[in-house]
Design a protein around this motif. Structure first.
Motif, PDB file in Angstrom:
ATOM      1  N   SER A  17       0.824  -1.206   0.000  1.00 44.13           N
ATOM      2  CA  SER A  17       0.000   0.000   0.000  1.00 44.13           C
ATOM      3  C   SER A  17       0.859   1.257   0.000  1.00 44.13           C
ATOM      4  O   SER A  17       2.004   1.250   0.465  1.00 44.13           O
ATOM      5  CB  SER A  17      -0.898   0.035   1.244  1.00 44.13           C
ATOM      6  N   LEU A  18       0.289   2.316  -0.544  1.00 50.05           N
ATOM      7  CA  LEU A  18       0.861   3.650  -0.473  1.00 50.05           C
ATOM      8  C   LEU A  18      -0.280   4.643  -0.332  1.00 50.05           C
ATOM      9  O   LEU A  18      -1.418   4.350  -0.725  1.00 50.05           O
ATOM     10  CB  LEU A  18       1.653   3.980  -1.748  1.00 50.05           C
ATOM     11  N   ARG A  19       0.031   5.818   0.205  1.00 54.51           N
ATOM     12  CA  ARG A  19      -0.972   6.876   0.238  1.00 54.51           C
ATOM     13  C   ARG A  19      -0.375   8.125  -0.386  1.00 54.51           C
ATOM     14  O   ARG A  19       0.657   8.621   0.064  1.00 54.51           O
ATOM     15  CB  ARG A  19      -1.457   7.185   1.652  1.00 54.51           C
ATOM     16  N   LEU A  20      -1.047   8.618  -1.398  1.00 53.27           N
ATOM     17  CA  LEU A  20      -0.651   9.845  -2.066  1.00 53.27           C
ATOM     18  C   LEU A  20      -1.450  11.013  -1.491  1.00 53.27           C
ATOM     19  O   LEU A  20      -2.621  10.871  -1.151  1.00 53.27           O
ATOM     20  CB  LEU A  20      -0.888   9.758  -3.568  1.00 53.27           C
ATOM     21  N   SER A  21      -0.790  12.139  -1.399  1.00 52.15           N
ATOM     22  CA  SER A  21      -1.442  13.366  -0.947  1.00 52.15           C
ATOM     23  C   SER A  21      -1.254  14.451  -1.987  1.00 52.15           C
ATOM     24  O   SER A  21      -0.261  14.459  -2.722  1.00 52.15           O
ATOM     25  CB  SER A  21      -0.838  13.849   0.378  1.00 52.15           C
ATOM     26  N   CYS A  22      -2.208  15.348  -2.048  1.00 50.66           N
ATOM     27  CA  CYS A  22      -2.124  16.487  -2.956  1.00 50.66           C
ATOM     28  C   CYS A  22      -2.634  17.708  -2.204  1.00 50.66           C
ATOM     29  O   CYS A  22      -3.829  17.794  -1.896  1.00 50.66           O
ATOM     30  CB  CYS A  22      -2.934  16.238  -4.208  1.00 50.66           C
ATOM     31  N   ALA A  23      -1.736  18.627  -1.919  1.00 53.73           N
ATOM     32  CA  ALA A  23      -2.101  19.854  -1.217  1.00 53.73           C
ATOM     33  C   ALA A  23      -2.370  20.956  -2.227  1.00 53.73           C
ATOM     34  O   ALA A  23      -1.557  21.185  -3.134  1.00 53.73           O
ATOM     35  CB  ALA A  23      -0.987  20.265  -0.270  1.00 53.73           C
ATOM     36  N   LYS A  65     -10.871   0.118  -9.068  1.00 55.74           N
ATOM     37  CA  LYS A  65     -12.050   0.028  -8.211  1.00 55.74           C
ATOM     38  C   LYS A  65     -11.857  -1.070  -7.178  1.00 55.74           C
ATOM     39  O   LYS A  65     -11.349  -2.152  -7.481  1.00 55.74           O
ATOM     40  CB  LYS A  65     -13.271  -0.249  -9.090  1.00 55.74           C
ATOM     41  N   ASP A  66     -12.240  -0.799  -5.970  1.00 55.59           N
ATOM     42  CA  ASP A  66     -12.133  -1.723  -4.831  1.00 55.59           C
ATOM     43  C   ASP A  66     -10.712  -1.874  -4.309  1.00 55.59           C
ATOM     44  O   ASP A  66     -10.483  -2.621  -3.343  1.00 55.59           O
ATOM     45  CB  ASP A  66     -12.686  -3.115  -5.182  1.00 55.59           C
ATOM     46  N   ARG A  67      -9.743  -1.190  -4.908  1.00 55.09           N
ATOM     47  CA  ARG A  67      -8.369  -1.217  -4.397  1.00 55.09           C
ATOM     48  C   ARG A  67      -7.904   0.168  -3.972  1.00 55.09           C
ATOM     49  O   ARG A  67      -7.140   0.301  -3.009  1.00 55.09           O
ATOM     50  CB  ARG A  67      -7.408  -1.764  -5.449  1.00 55.09           C
ATOM     51  N   PHE A  68      -8.333   1.189  -4.678  1.00 59.77           N
ATOM     52  CA  PHE A  68      -7.924   2.554  -4.379  1.00 59.77           C
ATOM     53  C   PHE A  68      -9.100   3.299  -3.761  1.00 59.77           C
ATOM     54  O   PHE A  68     -10.267   3.046  -4.087  1.00 59.77           O
ATOM     55  CB  PHE A  68      -7.488   3.290  -5.640  1.00 59.77           C
ATOM     56  N   THR A  69      -8.775   4.271  -2.898  1.00 60.52           N
ATOM     57  CA  THR A  69      -9.806   5.101  -2.280  1.00 60.52           C
ATOM     58  C   THR A  69      -9.389   6.563  -2.326  1.00 60.52           C
ATOM     59  O   THR A  69      -8.290   6.906  -1.880  1.00 60.52           O
ATOM     60  CB  THR A  69     -10.044   4.698  -0.821  1.00 60.52           C
ATOM     61  N   ILE A  70     -10.247   7.388  -2.881  1.00 60.39           N
ATOM     62  CA  ILE A  70      -9.996   8.827  -2.911  1.00 60.39           C
ATOM     63  C   ILE A  70     -10.781   9.483  -1.785  1.00 60.39           C
ATOM     64  O   ILE A  70     -11.915   9.097  -1.483  1.00 60.39           O
ATOM     65  CB  ILE A  70     -10.387   9.436  -4.285  1.00 60.39           C
ATOM     66  N   ASN A  84      -4.193   0.444  -2.285  1.00 55.17           N
ATOM     67  CA  ASN A  84      -4.050  -0.852  -1.627  1.00 55.17           C
ATOM     68  C   ASN A  84      -3.953  -1.965  -2.667  1.00 55.17           C
ATOM     69  O   ASN A  84      -4.317  -1.774  -3.834  1.00 55.17           O
ATOM     70  CB  ASN A  84      -5.240  -1.121  -0.715  1.00 55.17           C
ATOM     71  N   SER A  85      -3.490  -3.121  -2.219  1.00 53.86           N
ATOM     72  CA  SER A  85      -3.379  -4.286  -3.100  1.00 53.86           C
ATOM     73  C   SER A  85      -2.691  -3.912  -4.409  1.00 53.86           C
ATOM     74  O   SER A  85      -3.169  -4.241  -5.499  1.00 53.86           O
ATOM     75  CB  SER A  85      -4.763  -4.878  -3.382  1.00 53.86           C
ATOM     76  N   LEU A  86      -1.587  -3.237  -4.289  1.00 52.14           N
ATOM     77  CA  LEU A  86      -0.887  -2.727  -5.462  1.00 52.14           C
ATOM     78  C   LEU A  86      -0.427  -3.846  -6.383  1.00 52.14           C
ATOM     79  O   LEU A  86      -0.047  -4.940  -5.931  1.00 52.14           O
ATOM     80  CB  LEU A  86       0.293  -1.876  -5.041  1.00 52.14           C
ATOM     81  N   LYS A  87      -0.441  -3.541  -7.671  1.00 46.49           N
ATOM     82  CA  LYS A  87       0.002  -4.468  -8.702  1.00 46.49           C
ATOM     83  C   LYS A  87       1.120  -3.800  -9.505  1.00 46.49           C
ATOM     84  O   LYS A  87       1.170  -2.569  -9.600  1.00 46.49           O
ATOM     85  CB  LYS A  87      -1.154  -4.808  -9.632  1.00 46.49           C
ATOM     86  N   VAL A 125       5.057   6.317  -8.618  1.00 46.30           N
ATOM     87  CA  VAL A 125       4.729   5.097  -7.881  1.00 46.30           C
ATOM     88  C   VAL A 125       5.311   3.928  -8.652  1.00 46.30           C
ATOM     89  O   VAL A 125       5.022   3.765  -9.845  1.00 46.30           O
ATOM     90  CB  VAL A 125       3.206   4.931  -7.717  1.00 46.30           C
ATOM     91  N   SER A 126       6.109   3.125  -7.981  1.00 40.52           N
ATOM     92  CA  SER A 126       6.713   1.945  -8.606  1.00 40.52           C
ATOM     93  C   SER A 126       6.378   0.723  -7.767  1.00 40.52           C
ATOM     94  O   SER A 126       6.587   0.729  -6.552  1.00 40.52           O
ATOM     95  CB  SER A 126       8.228   2.106  -8.711  1.00 40.52           C
ATOM     96  N   VAL A 127       5.845  -0.291  -8.416  1.00 42.86           N
ATOM     97  CA  VAL A 127       5.427  -1.507  -7.725  1.00 42.86           C
ATOM     98  C   VAL A 127       6.229  -2.674  -8.269  1.00 42.86           C
ATOM     99  O   VAL A 127       6.198  -2.952  -9.479  1.00 42.86           O
ATOM    100  CB  VAL A 127       3.925  -1.762  -7.903  1.00 42.86           C
ATOM    101  N   SER A 128       6.922  -3.353  -7.390  1.00 45.34           N
ATOM    102  CA  SER A 128       7.739  -4.490  -7.806  1.00 45.34           C
ATOM    103  C   SER A 128       6.976  -5.787  -7.567  1.00 45.34           C
ATOM    104  O   SER A 128       6.172  -5.905  -6.646  1.00 45.34           O
ATOM    105  CB  SER A 128       9.043  -4.511  -7.022  1.00 45.34           C
TER     106      SER A 128
END
Length: 129
Positions: A17-23, A65-70, A84-87, A125-128
């Motif tokens: 998981s990661l959380r992105l922010s935008c101010a 859908k069902d993995r990311f939440t804004i 979440n549940s990054l691919k 964002v980089s997912v291994s």
């Protein structure tokens, strides 16, 4: 003019998981409809998620859908994207976008690049696997 600054990108393993922010700054955040897009080299920038200015109508692209939440915090003038549940296929540069519109109620149709007036600089964002 609206200034958008993203943060929170980085490297994650598949399933993580990661959380992105935008101010946002420059205009009343409560008047901004917010979106997230992503782009990989050689491909078009694609819609990921959007949320209306009244914290309403979260809308997602099918692949996330069902993995990311804004979500948004109007008191902090910040919009978030919880990944979440990054691919591995989620690897991309993620961009925050904004549209100032006090008359718009339903923002679920704001899924195209041309629907937004302001853009952040992007966060990787980089997912291994």
């Amino acid at each position: 003019q609206v200034l958008l600054i993203e943060s929170g990108g980085g490297l994650a393993q598949a399933g993580g998981s990661l959380r992105l922010s935008c101010a946002a700054s420059g205009r009343a955040f409560s008047g901004l409809h917010m979106g997230w897009f992503r782009q990989t080299p050689g491909k078009e920038r694609e819609f990921v998620a959007s949320i209306g200015r009244g914290e309403s109508n979260p809308h997602y692209a099918d692949p996330v859908k069902d993995r990311f939440t804004i979500s948004r915090d109007n008191a902090k003038s910040t919009v978030y994207l919880q990944l979440n549940s990054l691919k591995p296929e989620d690897t991309a540069t993620y961009y925050c976008a904004a549209r100032f519109d006090l008359t718009l109620i339903d923002s679920s149709f704001l899924t195209k690049r041309e629907h937004y007036d302001y853009w952040g600089q992007g966060t990787q964002v980089s997912v291994s696997s």
